[in-house]
Design an enzyme around this catalytic site. Sequence first.
Site, PDB file in Angstrom:
ATOM      1  N   ASP A 485     -10.010   3.583   2.530  1.00  0.00           N
ATOM      2  CA  ASP A 485      -9.093   4.679   2.230  1.00  0.00           C
ATOM      3  C   ASP A 485      -9.853   5.661   1.335  1.00  0.00           C
ATOM      4  O   ASP A 485     -10.746   5.248   0.585  1.00  0.00           O
ATOM      5  CB  ASP A 485      -7.863   4.130   1.512  1.00  0.00           C
ATOM      6  CG  ASP A 485      -6.982   5.241   0.964  1.00  0.00           C
ATOM      7  OD1 ASP A 485      -6.548   6.090   1.746  1.00  0.00           O
ATOM      8  OD2 ASP A 485      -6.774   5.249  -0.267  1.00  0.00           O
ATOM      9  N   ASP A 687      -1.273   1.881   2.115  1.00  0.00           N
ATOM     10  CA  ASP A 687      -2.381   1.099   2.673  1.00  0.00           C
ATOM     11  C   ASP A 687      -1.980  -0.341   2.986  1.00  0.00           C
ATOM     12  O   ASP A 687      -2.756  -1.074   3.599  1.00  0.00           O
ATOM     13  CB  ASP A 687      -3.568   1.066   1.692  1.00  0.00           C
ATOM     14  CG  ASP A 687      -4.118   2.443   1.406  1.00  0.00           C
ATOM     15  OD1 ASP A 687      -4.159   3.263   2.332  1.00  0.00           O
ATOM     16  OD2 ASP A 687      -4.501   2.703   0.253  1.00  0.00           O
TER      17      ASP A 687
END
Length: 790
Positions: A485, A687
Amino acid sequence: MPDQHPPSQTLSLPVTGMTCASCAGRVERALKRVPGVTAARVNLASERVEAEGTASLAELAAAVEKAGYGVGEITQDVAVGGMTCASCAGRVEQALRKVPGVLEVSVNLATERAHLRTLAGLDPALLAAAVEKAGYKPLRTEAGPEETAQPARARRDVAELALAFALAAPFLVGMAGMLFGRHWMPPGWMQLLLATPLQFWLGWRFYRAGWAALKARTGNMDLLVAIGTSAAYGLSLVQLLQGEPHLYFEASAVVIAFVLLGRFFEARAKRATGAAIAELLALRPRTARRLGADGREEEVPIGALHAGDRVVVRPGERIPADGSVEEGAAGVDESALTGESRPVEKNPGDHVATGTVALDGRLVLRATAVGGDTRLAQVAALVQAAQASRAPVQKLVDRVSAVFVPAVVGIAALTFLGWLLAGGGVAPAILHAVAVLVIACPCALGLATPAAIMAGTGAAARAGILVRDAAAIEQAGQITLVAFDKTGTLTEGRPRLAVLYPAPGTSREAALAAAASLQAGSEHPLARAVLEAAGGYPLPAEAFRALPGRGVEGVVEDRRLALGSQRLLAESGAGPGELAAAAQAAAAEGQTLSWLIDPAGRRALALFAFADMPRAGAAEAVQALAAQHVRTAMVSGDSPAAARAVAQQLGIGAVAAEVLPEGKAEQVAAWQRGGARVAMVGDGVNDAAALATADLGIAMGSGTDAAIAAAHVTLLRSDPQLVPATLAITRATLAKIRQNLAWAFGFNTLGIPLAALGYLSPALAGAAMAFSSVAVLSNALLLTRWKARA
């Protein structure tokens, strides 16, 4: 032959989440639909259900959970004494699994503990009884009594080992003389006096454990040693009484001495591999300085602290509770908990953790978590759970150990018959059979996997890497792609003012001061970046007004100004003017643009370009992964320009930009469908799904609880370089597991035939057997030297 059906039984289990009679009815109907259930009763008041029939407890629990309710359960550890090999661990596991209320059990030979998931309220006495019935000794699991008993047990082991080798010394001298052609042994009566206490006093443990195994209709290493040494001792005694000159007391005496030596080194190595837990728990101080309402300090036991108490920490002292600093400032050494070697400055409002050390200042903190709720306790629990977990490769060991001891006894019997039929004589036949029994060491098989897992997860924890379970170790060893990420993982997660472009006629200082006045008091990330660049909080603008989705406006020094987006610039009728080229260049680099505007003059006074800076070590982490032949990718919700700019700066190849939170998991799945084994690294709620979807989920420790809960690995500090370190330590651990298993299987595959063919004496077989277990543990202990690269 008629079908064999399991007996009908009545099982009771606690159920959570029921609030009314309709809930009880739903649970009852769900249970009645389970095959094998003949009757089901739900007690809403006690929140328990009873089901009659042949269904298993696991099937009932699954039905309750499918109906939308929970099964009350807990996890607990039971210390088990007397286990010596993989067969022992398997037998204890089978015995505990049969206890009604046990949902899952895993026995770790290296820690000598059984880790259980049970229904809440299960009587611990039932677990203890099952362990005793299997032929082993349940021990107290509290840390205090065990820690107190360990030094005494260690001293006793040293004394018994010294006595064993003192009694075996004449036999060893005689055996050493044979290597140089000097055939000497003590007189027969002296051999009897030396061998008897070894056989029936120091070796009594083998008879006791072997008999317990026989009562449980199974076998273990102790049974093999007891049978083998008894045969050698008995043969020698008969020949001594018959006046035969050739005796074999040295076979039984030296074997027992070497087995005790192997057990001694095993115990030391087990304590060393489990040192990570002890080191973590040792970080917690025993006392704390509690600050009373009257301002007086009182030293109290750590157990007397409660959340909300004010605590004083002096320079050089360990912090006794998680909390928030209220007074004072100090550099805090967090290395023991996070692996970070540099002190971290703590000021009022900052969070501190139990077990860290205040270096150079006095702190007053408000405790927010104490005891088992602290981060230190949670880290220790995670490490302990990982060390107690069972790696998938262990299934092969379990299958082998289940039949190992009976197979060895059978091979020994065939060896005896073979030598007897070949005309070798009774004495040689017995000795070769004894050598087979002694050389066959399931200890090494049982220790191969858990010892490596304990050492590897302990070394990882010291570096700030928490591995959830052993399955994650195997997953990490197969990773081919690491997906990061962007925001908060590869970058710092807070924008900074990268460049300020003033228009002609406007100074940089004036533009920054005006923007800071417009942003004074705002908590927006871009506002904090402006105020940080300005170096303070100026007087706020007058007639301030927020423009949702566009920016802000107000009066600064009698002049109405606005600060906002490209959309606000267009709505004001102003254009970029001379700043157009700078705006295009900044946008191409993925920077966020904000304009300082003079609405009355319809002109842009300055352009602010913001960038989320990469974390220190991010580029080095990508390079380290490339050196491990692992590809990297980045997945982000940012614009393609912003994502590509960061990726190019860090050297990341693949980029997935403008990905919505729910699309991150699909992107990971797409990489997996392409043949990649994916590790996902993230820190946010958005996430969590991707972390769970990935083959290996790695959560940054600074991230949210949802991300950490979904991950297989948690990094205790937000350092991207811990990602390649994670793959390095897990791969090293997996390599040790494979090396240990190869050694253990290879040792028995080679040793048993050599013993059966007469190439190994019982004494040499005993020494080799002890060496095998020590070699496996020593190989695993090499992992404790591992350190993450700085």
